[in-house]
Motif scaffolding. Structure first.
Motif, PDB file in Angstrom:
ATOM      1  N   VAL A 102       0.845  -1.195   0.000  1.00  0.00           N
ATOM      2  CA  VAL A 102       0.000   0.000   0.000  1.00  0.00           C
ATOM      3  C   VAL A 102       0.880   1.244   0.000  1.00  0.00           C
ATOM      4  O   VAL A 102       1.665   1.439   0.936  1.00  0.00           O
ATOM      5  N   ASN A 103       0.749   2.048  -1.029  1.00  0.00           N
ATOM      6  CA  ASN A 103       1.555   3.270  -1.160  1.00  0.00           C
ATOM      7  C   ASN A 103       3.037   2.996  -0.919  1.00  0.00           C
ATOM      8  O   ASN A 103       3.726   3.736  -0.234  1.00  0.00           O
ATOM      9  N   GLY A 104       3.509   1.864  -1.414  1.00  0.00           N
ATOM     10  CA  GLY A 104       4.933   1.530  -1.297  1.00  0.00           C
ATOM     11  C   GLY A 104       5.288   0.754  -0.046  1.00  0.00           C
ATOM     12  O   GLY A 104       6.420   0.301   0.088  1.00  0.00           O
ATOM     13  N   ASN A 105       4.335   0.601   0.900  1.00  0.00           N
ATOM     14  CA  ASN A 105       4.629  -0.158   2.120  1.00  0.00           C
ATOM     15  C   ASN A 105       4.283  -1.632   1.925  1.00  0.00           C
ATOM     16  O   ASN A 105       3.110  -1.987   1.799  1.00  0.00           O
ATOM     17  N   PRO A 106       5.296  -2.494   1.937  1.00  0.00           N
ATOM     18  CA  PRO A 106       5.029  -3.915   1.684  1.00  0.00           C
ATOM     19  C   PRO A 106       4.342  -4.593   2.870  1.00  0.00           C
ATOM     20  O   PRO A 106       4.308  -4.045   3.977  1.00  0.00           O
ATOM     21  N   ASN A 107       3.813  -5.788   2.632  1.00  0.00           N
ATOM     22  CA  ASN A 107       3.250  -6.637   3.689  1.00  0.00           C
ATOM     23  C   ASN A 107       2.217  -5.926   4.554  1.00  0.00           C
ATOM     24  O   ASN A 107       2.193  -6.104   5.766  1.00  0.00           O
ATOM     25  N   THR A 108       1.367  -5.122   3.952  1.00  0.00           N
ATOM     26  CA  THR A 108       0.338  -4.420   4.716  1.00  0.00           C
ATOM     27  C   THR A 108      -0.919  -5.290   4.786  1.00  0.00           C
ATOM     28  O   THR A 108      -1.393  -5.794   3.762  1.00  0.00           O
ATOM     29  N   GLN A 109      -1.436  -5.461   5.998  1.00  0.00           N
ATOM     30  CA  GLN A 109      -2.656  -6.265   6.166  1.00  0.00           C
ATOM     31  C   GLN A 109      -3.855  -5.431   5.706  1.00  0.00           C
ATOM     32  O   GLN A 109      -4.276  -4.518   6.398  1.00  0.00           O
ATOM     33  N   SER A 110      -4.423  -5.796   4.569  1.00  0.00           N
ATOM     34  CA  SER A 110      -5.476  -4.948   3.999  1.00  0.00           C
ATOM     35  C   SER A 110      -6.783  -5.045   4.774  1.00  0.00           C
ATOM     36  O   SER A 110      -7.641  -4.185   4.644  1.00  0.00           O
ATOM     37  N   CYS A 111      -6.949  -6.069   5.609  1.00  0.00           N
ATOM     38  CA  CYS A 111      -8.190  -6.161   6.393  1.00  0.00           C
ATOM     39  C   CYS A 111      -8.152  -5.232   7.600  1.00  0.00           C
ATOM     40  O   CYS A 111      -9.159  -5.066   8.267  1.00  0.00           O
ATOM     41  N   MET A 112      -6.981  -4.677   7.897  1.00  0.00           N
ATOM     42  CA  MET A 112      -6.859  -3.861   9.106  1.00  0.00           C
ATOM     43  C   MET A 112      -6.848  -2.356   8.814  1.00  0.00           C
ATOM     44  O   MET A 112      -6.664  -1.559   9.720  1.00  0.00           O
ATOM     45  N   ILE A 113      -6.998  -1.976   7.550  1.00  0.00           N
ATOM     46  CA  ILE A 113      -7.034  -0.542   7.234  1.00  0.00           C
ATOM     47  C   ILE A 113      -8.230  -0.247   6.335  1.00  0.00           C
ATOM     48  O   ILE A 113      -8.753  -1.128   5.651  1.00  0.00           O
ATOM     49  N   LEU A 114      -8.671   1.021   6.360  1.00  0.00           N
ATOM     50  CA  LEU A 114      -9.781   1.437   5.494  1.00  0.00           C
ATOM     51  C   LEU A 114      -9.225   1.891   4.154  1.00  0.00           C
ATOM     52  O   LEU A 114      -8.115   2.422   4.071  1.00  0.00           O
ATOM     53  N   VAL A 115     -10.000   1.659   3.124  1.00  0.00           N
ATOM     54  CA  VAL A 115      -9.592   2.105   1.808  1.00  0.00           C
ATOM     55  C   VAL A 115      -9.658   3.640   1.775  1.00  0.00           C
ATOM     56  O   VAL A 115     -10.518   4.246   2.411  1.00  0.00           O
TER      57      VAL A 115
END
Lengths: 370, 105
Positions: free
Chosen positions: B71-84
């Motif tokens: 996400v925005n260049g940050n690898p290994n981001t848990q997408s279930c833990m952030i809002l779009v």
């Protein structure tokens, strides 16, 4: 052998107990290992996996020599485990660093290693690198590092796979591991041998009993007239996400497991049986890792835990046979991984008291007598 | 939403956000997690493991680490833990993340 009348009973199914079991089974003995449960402190589930020499026994020559022997024996031991269990414990003896950010600590550690070298002759050597030499050798080491020592003998294994390889090896050799088994009482029989009472009421009758239950050994050790006090020392560690990049060094506080994750550890605290993690220690660990290798600064920490080291009063191993109850042994040490290669080999000669028996007198309990 | 998504979005929002998903600009209701937005948009894998297997979000509560994306260049981001969020750039996480070497710190 029936399950309740084993020749040798090992109390404790961690790294120490299982390593000893491997050696005894390979010498032809019938062995049962009694393992506790997950309510126990279980140091073997929380450790760092180092096969390490630097600093070990600098002020106690026999320990420096024992450690050198253990490091030498590790490659054979690892091959043996691989053959028995089918598991590769990822032994990597590529050499290890101790990094320093404090010039005084650096200087004093060099002094300790000089003494250790004196004890071990040509079997232990180390290099000393200034911060700038280090940064030239390993690009990316942080500017706060004032220096490091390096020993080409130091290494590590995958600690959890090592434990599993030991369990499988014991079973492959025909040894029994009984889990969820708590020993409440040990008694020495009048006509030789021992009776062990389990928490569920089962009675086990055995010729020899070996206590290596770590912090769980204390109560049983008292019943068998041992004199050693064993105390817990808490260490905390952090585990990062798995990295595809290889960390360009191994140190006693920062190491990359073969699966890619980085373990960061090295705190110690005297807090009794409390193994909970603390925010301040976690912050210190993270700061240390970033000081040493700043590229770790944006790496995610996935897990953190505390675990309890098993410490004797002077920190050195105890290999003792009870004077009042011959046939009962107490074996306890902090460095259960490093020393495992010897526990699985020469220790069975010592327990057999055969012609090859090693001289472990320096590690008996006489040193704790008042 | 692509036809191969088997998920219907339950978020009732009058506002939408636009973000870039695997190179394509897509729309999602404001207030949904990034993982929900990806699932409801397409049946595509979120990430590819080190050994090449494809994986998608599973637990949706931060435990399984299957929904990792960049996400925005940050690898290994848990997408279930952030809002779009509007203008987010989301890429597939391929294999293990790498770290660089800090020459100066």
């Amino acid at each position: 052998m029936t399950d309740n009348q084993p020749e040798i009973t090992i109390v404790g199914g961690g790294v120490v107990g299982l390593s000893i079991a491997v050696g005894l089974l390979q010498s032809g003995h019938k062995v049962i290992v009694l393992d506790g449960n997950d309510n126990d402190a279980r140091a073997s589930f929380g450790n760092f996996g180092l096969v390490w020499g630097q600093g070990k026994g600098w002020d106690f020559a026999p320990y420096a020599k024992l450690t050198a022997d253990a490091i030498d024996a590790w490659q054979n031991f690892s091959d043996n485990l691989n053959e028995l269990s089918g598991l590769d414990v990822s032994l990597d003896q590529k050499g290890g660093f101790e990094f320093f950010t404090d010039p005084e600590e650096f200087k004093s550690f060099i002094g300790m290693l000089e003494i250790q070298k004196g004890h071990s002759g040509n079997r232990f050597s180390f290099e000393t690198l200034s911060g700038d030499e280090l940064r030239k050798q390993i690009p990316g080491i942080g500017s706060k590092v004032v220096g490091a020592t390096f020993s080409q003998l130091d290494g590590h294994v995958n600690p959890l796979r090592f434990l599993r390889a030991l369990q499988r090896s014991v079973q492959a050799l025909g040894g029994k591991i009984r889990s969820n088994t708590i020993v409440k009482k040990t008694e020495s029989n009048k006509n030789g041998g021992f009776s062990l009472t389990l928490a569920n009421g089962t009675l086990i009758s055995t010729e020899k009993v070996i206590l290596c239950a770590g912090l769980g050994s204390m109560q049983l050790a008292n019943q068998l007239a041992f004199k050693t006090n064993i105390r817990p020392e808490k260490g905390e560690l952090l585990i990062t996400e798995k990295l595809g990049s290889e960390l360009p060094f191994l140190s006693s506080t920062i190491r990359q497991v073969d699966e890619g994750g980085v373990q960061i550890g090295g705190t110690n605290a005297d807090v009794g049986m409390n193994d909970s993690e603390t925010l301040s220690d976690m912050v210190d660990l993270a700061r240390h890792a970033v000081d040493v290798y700043p590229a770790l600064s944006n790496v995610r920490v996935l897990r953190a835990w505390g675990a309890l080291r098993v410490m004797t009063p002077d920190g050195y191993p105890v290999y003792a046979q009870s004077e009042e109850c011959p046939g009962a042994y107490l074996i306890t040490c902090h460095s259960g991984v490093t020393l495992a290669s010897l526990h699985a080999s020469i220790l069975s000669d010592w327990i057999d008291d055969n012609i090859k028996t090693p001289n472990l007198e320096a590690f008996n309990e006489a040193r704790f007598k008042i | 939403m692509k036809p191969d998504s088997r998920f219907n979005t339950l978020v009732k929002s009058t506002k939408d956000v636009n973000f870039t998903l695997f190179g394509e600009v897509v729309t999602a209701p404001k207030g949904s997690t990034l993982a929900a937005a990806i699932l409801s948009h397409s049946g595509d894998a979120f990430r590819q493991t080190e050994t090449g297997a494809l994986r998608s979000a599973f637990c949706m509560m931060g435990v399984c680490f299957e929904c990792l994306v960049e996400v925005n260049g940050n690898p290994n981001t848990q997408s279930c833990m952030i809002l779009v969020e509007d203008k987010m750039v989301v890429k597939r996480q391929v294999g293990l993340r790498q770290i660089g070497i800090c020459e100066n710190d």
